[in-house]
Design an enzyme around this catalytic site. Structure first.
Site, mmCIF file in Angstrom:
data_model
loop_
_atom_site.group_PDB
_atom_site.id
_atom_site.type_symbol
_atom_site.label_atom_id
_atom_site.label_comp_id
_atom_site.label_asym_id
_atom_site.label_seq_id
_atom_site.Cartn_x
_atom_site.Cartn_y
_atom_site.Cartn_z
ATOM 1 N N GLU A 1 -5.689 -0.542 -7.592
ATOM 2 C CA GLU A 1 -4.707 0.287 -8.299
ATOM 3 C C GLU A 1 -3.693 -0.658 -8.928
ATOM 4 O OE1 GLU A 1 -3.613 2.699 -4.847
ATOM 5 O OE2 GLU A 1 -4.129 4.476 -5.976
ATOM 6 N N ASN B 1 -4.120 6.359 -1.553
ATOM 7 C CA ASN B 1 -3.588 6.594 -0.199
ATOM 8 C C ASN B 1 -2.919 7.964 -0.097
ATOM 9 O OD1 ASN B 1 -4.543 4.271 0.848
ATOM 10 N ND2 ASN B 1 -2.614 3.136 0.754
ATOM 11 N N SER C 1 0.841 -1.213 0.000
ATOM 12 C CA SER C 1 0.000 0.000 0.000
ATOM 13 C C SER C 1 0.866 1.250 0.000
ATOM 14 C CB SER C 1 -0.900 0.012 1.237
ATOM 15 O OG SER C 1 -0.093 -0.092 2.394
ATOM 16 N N HIS D 1 -2.809 -3.136 -5.969
ATOM 17 C CA HIS D 1 -3.186 -2.674 -4.635
ATOM 18 C C HIS D 1 -4.683 -2.783 -4.427
ATOM 19 C CE1 HIS D 1 -3.698 0.878 -1.662
ATOM 20 N NE2 HIS D 1 -3.527 -0.250 -0.986
#
Ligand SMILES: C[C@@H](O)CC(=O)SCCNC(=O)CCNC(=O)[C@H](O)C(C)(C)COP(=O)(O)OP(=O)(O)OC[C@H]1O[C@@H](n2cnc3c(N)ncnc32)[C@H](O)[C@@H]1OP(=O)(O)O
Length: 708
Positions: A460, A498, A427, A448
């Site tokens: 992702e 993120n 991540s 991800h």
């Protein structure tokens, strides 16, 4: 112009009305169909040899996907859209009022206006095919069933069931449709037409009234008791939508008025509300999401590259993420997967995760135990690397330790084939760093997922500098088969989701340290439209996870990512959130009844709560951090375009869909207004609010991110 409808007379007097929109993969309802169908109805009425009609689709595995959504985008006014709805009413009423029986033979998707077409028929039979789904998903587009559905559904299946279908927009499977009375029979597709013809011969009387529960019968029996239902439904809708979505309340109003004042009034109200909703900004935003995701389905993720077929997968790590990834691989993609963990316990966790999800389907009668067991048989486990030589992709989902991931890259290159893809579910660690251990770095990629894997639609796909186009395309196709919406992002700390989330969370943390109450912070962002508040999210994701990612982002991306130092005190106090039942909220038996803040957190952080700031200001400070960073990601090429940025934020962190995503929201606000707001906060709270260059240029040039 090529016709869409064709009528084929049969010797037994049953005519087959086929709908087949020329040149399109799906049948959708268009304005020009009205006159065509009306002419056919007039022709049938004048032909006494025709004793019944069966309506079928000319498409291989879909019935009618609803009204043509792009037609709605062409509406120029509420009246224009209202007229479209009323044109549909005229045709469907004429169909319903025919003296001879009309039977819909449904195979494949029967949604929205498509189901409303079928509801105007006297009887409905559908196939038991996997692709056969029925529903009225208009609410997911910020609309309501505008083809008479708000009136016919309650009268067919009852108010409670009809409201559930219309307010959720869910799709029901054939057996559910039969049970609720939406269809009169479910048969294999091979005998669908024959069954429908026989049903037509039986006549309209073949329709049996739907059995309602005694309670629903009572509640639906008088306007007084029905109003109790409607008031209850309205309360639930207002709680769920926080006033951000106008469609649900209008759906309830259509049903209420139609049942209390008659169908003609109901249809009038439906058309008026439909017209209003089509022109609403919320519906425009929600329809844009549909078109974006449909467009993305056609892209391979790497221009000119074709995906390799994934026949077998492997997952390294049987924890929460590994178990979820293995589960969607077998359940959705139907691809065999071998799970490796260092312990038998880890393997048991993965198996239990997958089995629990499948067994829910058995308990809800969506699948048989045999189907569950068959899917489970696709998942095998190992504590070593045996049996993975033929794996086409290996997804690692272990903890964020670069050395461990390097070792796994080496293991996979040793044990698997030269084309095997190494996909990391990291991540935060840059994929390029993970690829440093590879002799075939072109096969290394980031994949991800978001937790919980079986629920969160986004993944992702992160390409590093030498990831091959074939690796990208294969990974994108693999994620799609898992039922995911992949966005391809470039390598960089935090990737896209993120990264924009981190600044949003940091601003919430700053507000907490300024004395804003935990529950006020959360309620302010929920009112804005997020599904959960930032403090709840931090508890769910893990305060320790957030603390681990922050320094990585700060090191790579700059000071604006430095998390408030006071937050170290939370970890010192062993506060990790839900995972160890100690965070911003309480998690003991008391908390089962109500969500309670753990007030001791204020003492740990050394803060005294202050008077509440306006919810609007709290939401604005947090969201403009996310908007500004989203534009930076576009500026740096982390995301390829605003569409991916919108879908990534909506599907990855629940950015309010009715706003269309960060970039559509900036277009609504106006880039100049956003720059002015950021600058105002920059003067008050520092350079973390400094607008990025691209945003300033957009403001100066008066440009928008989306052209439509
Ligand atoms: C009168 C009122 O009640 C108003 C309405 O009816 S509003 C519309 C309600 N219907 C829907 O919301 C359904 C939307 N469509 C879907 O959910 C899916 O397309 C599907 C489940 C029907 C099929 O999914 P899938 O098999 O994945 O196929 P695609 O999504 O890729 O779609 C294939 C092509 O069909 C086009 N399309 C599908 N539905 C519509 C629609 N309602 N309007 C316009 N176009 C539609 C889609 O864009 C794809 O087109 P392409 O050219 O092949 O890319």
């Amino acid at each position: 112009m090529e016709k869409t409808f064709s009528l084929q007379r049969r010797e037994d007097g049953i005519a087959i009305l086929t709908m087949d929109v020329p040149g399109e993969t799906m049948n959708t309802l268009k304005p020009e169909f009205g006159p065509e169908v009306s002419q056919i109805i007039a022709e049938v009425k004048g032909d006494t040899s025709i004793k019944g009609i069966v309506v079928v689709s000319g498409k291989k595995d879909s019935f009618i996907a609803g009204a043509d959504i792009s037609m709605l985008a062409a509406c120029t006014s509420e009246q224009h859209a209202k007229d479209l709805s009323q044109q549909g009413h005229v045709v469907f009423n004429a169909l319903e009022n025919m003296n001879i029986p009309v039977v819909a033979a449904i195979n494949g998707a029967c949604l929205g206006g498509g189901l409303e077409f079928a509801l105007a028929c006297h009887l409905r039979v559908c196939s038991d095919d996997n692709k056969t789904v029925l529903g009225v998903p208009e609410v997911q587009l910020g609309l309501l069933p505008g083809g008479g559905g708000t009136q016919r559904l309650p009268r067919l299946v009852g108010v409670a069931t009809a409201l559930d279908l219309m307010l959720t927009g869910k799709q029901v499977r054939p057996k559910q449709a039969l049970k609720m009375g939406l269809v009169n029979d479910v048969v294999p597709n091979s005998i669908l037409l024959t069954t429908a013809i026989e049903l037509a011969k039986k006549g309209k009387s073949a329709a049996k009234p739907v059995k309602q529960s005694k309670l629903n019968q009572f509640l639906e029996s008088t306007s007084f008791t029905r109003d109790i239902m409607f008031d209850q439904a309205r309360k639930q809708v207002d709680k769920k939508t926080a006033g951000n979505y106008p469609a649900p309340a209008k759906i309830i109003d259509c049903v209420r008025q139609g049942l209390n004042k008659g169908m003609a009034k109901g249809l009038e109200v439906e058309a008026t509300h439909f017209g209003n909703l089509v022109m609403s900004k919320e519906s425009a935003a929600l329809r844009s999401i549909f078109f974006a995701t449909t467009e993305m389905k056609k892209e391979t993720g790497a221009a000119g590259a074709e995906p390799r077929k994934v026949k077998k997968a492997m997952v390294l790590g049987g924890g929460l993420m590994g178990g979820g990834i293995a589960s969607v691989t077998t359940t959705k993609a139907k691809i065999p997967v071998r799970v490796k963990d260092i312990s038998e316990q880890g393997l048991s966790n993965a198996l239990a995760y997958a089995y629990k999800l499948l067994d829910k389907g058995v308990k809800r009668r969506h699948m048989t135990p045999a189907v569950r067991d068959n899917i489970m048989s696709l998942m095998t486990t190992t504590t070593d690397y045996k049996g993975i030589k033929d794996a086409d992709i290996v997804v690692e989902a272990v903890f964020e330790d670069l050395a461990l991931k390097h070792q796994m890259v080496k293991d996979v290159e040793r044990e698997c084939g030269e084309h095997t893809i190494f996909a990391s579910n990291t991540s935060s660690l840059p994929i390029g760093q993970i690829a440093e251990a590879a002799t075939r770095p072109e096969n290394v990629i980031g994949l991800h997922y978001f937790s919980p894997v079986e629920k969160m639609p986004l993944v992702e796909v992160i390409a590093h500098k030498t990831t091959s186009a074939e690796t990208i395309a294969t990974t994108v196709a693999f994620a799609r088969k898992q039922g995911k919406t992949p966005i391809v992002v470039q390598d960089g700390a935090g990737f896209y989701v993120n990264r924009i989330l981190a600044l949003y969370m940091n601003e919430a943390a700053q507000l907490l340290l300024e004395g804003q109450r935990v529950e006020h912070l959360d309620s302010s962002l929920i009112k804005f439209g997020f599904p959960v508040g930032p403090m709840t999210l931090l508890d769910e994701v893990g305060i320790d996870v957030g603390a681990k990612i922050s320094p990585i982002l700060e090191k790579e991306l700059g000071d604006r990512f430095s998390a408030p130092a006071a937050f170290d005190k939370l970890l010192a106090d062993d506060r990790k959130g839900r995972k160890n039942s100690k965070g911003f909220y309480q998690y003991g038996p008391k908390a089962k009844k109500a969500k309670l803040v753990d007030e001791s957190v204020y003492g740990v952080l050394g803060i005294k709560t202050a008077s509440d700031k306006e919810a609007k200001e709290i939401a604005e400070r947090c969201t403009i951090q996310m908007l500004n960073e989203a534009v930076r990601c576009l500026e740096e090429g982390i995301i390829a375009n605003p569409r991916d940025g919108d879908i990534g934020a909506i599907f990855g962190i629940g950015f309010p869909p009715f706003l269309g995503g960060p970039f559509r929201y900036i277009d609504t606000l106006g880039a100049k207004n956003l720059v002015d707001t950021l600058t105002r906060y920059q003067k008050l709270y520092g350079d973390r609010f400094a607008p990025c260059e691209m945003l300033k240029n957009m403001a100066t040039e008066g440009n928008s991110f989306h052209s439509n």
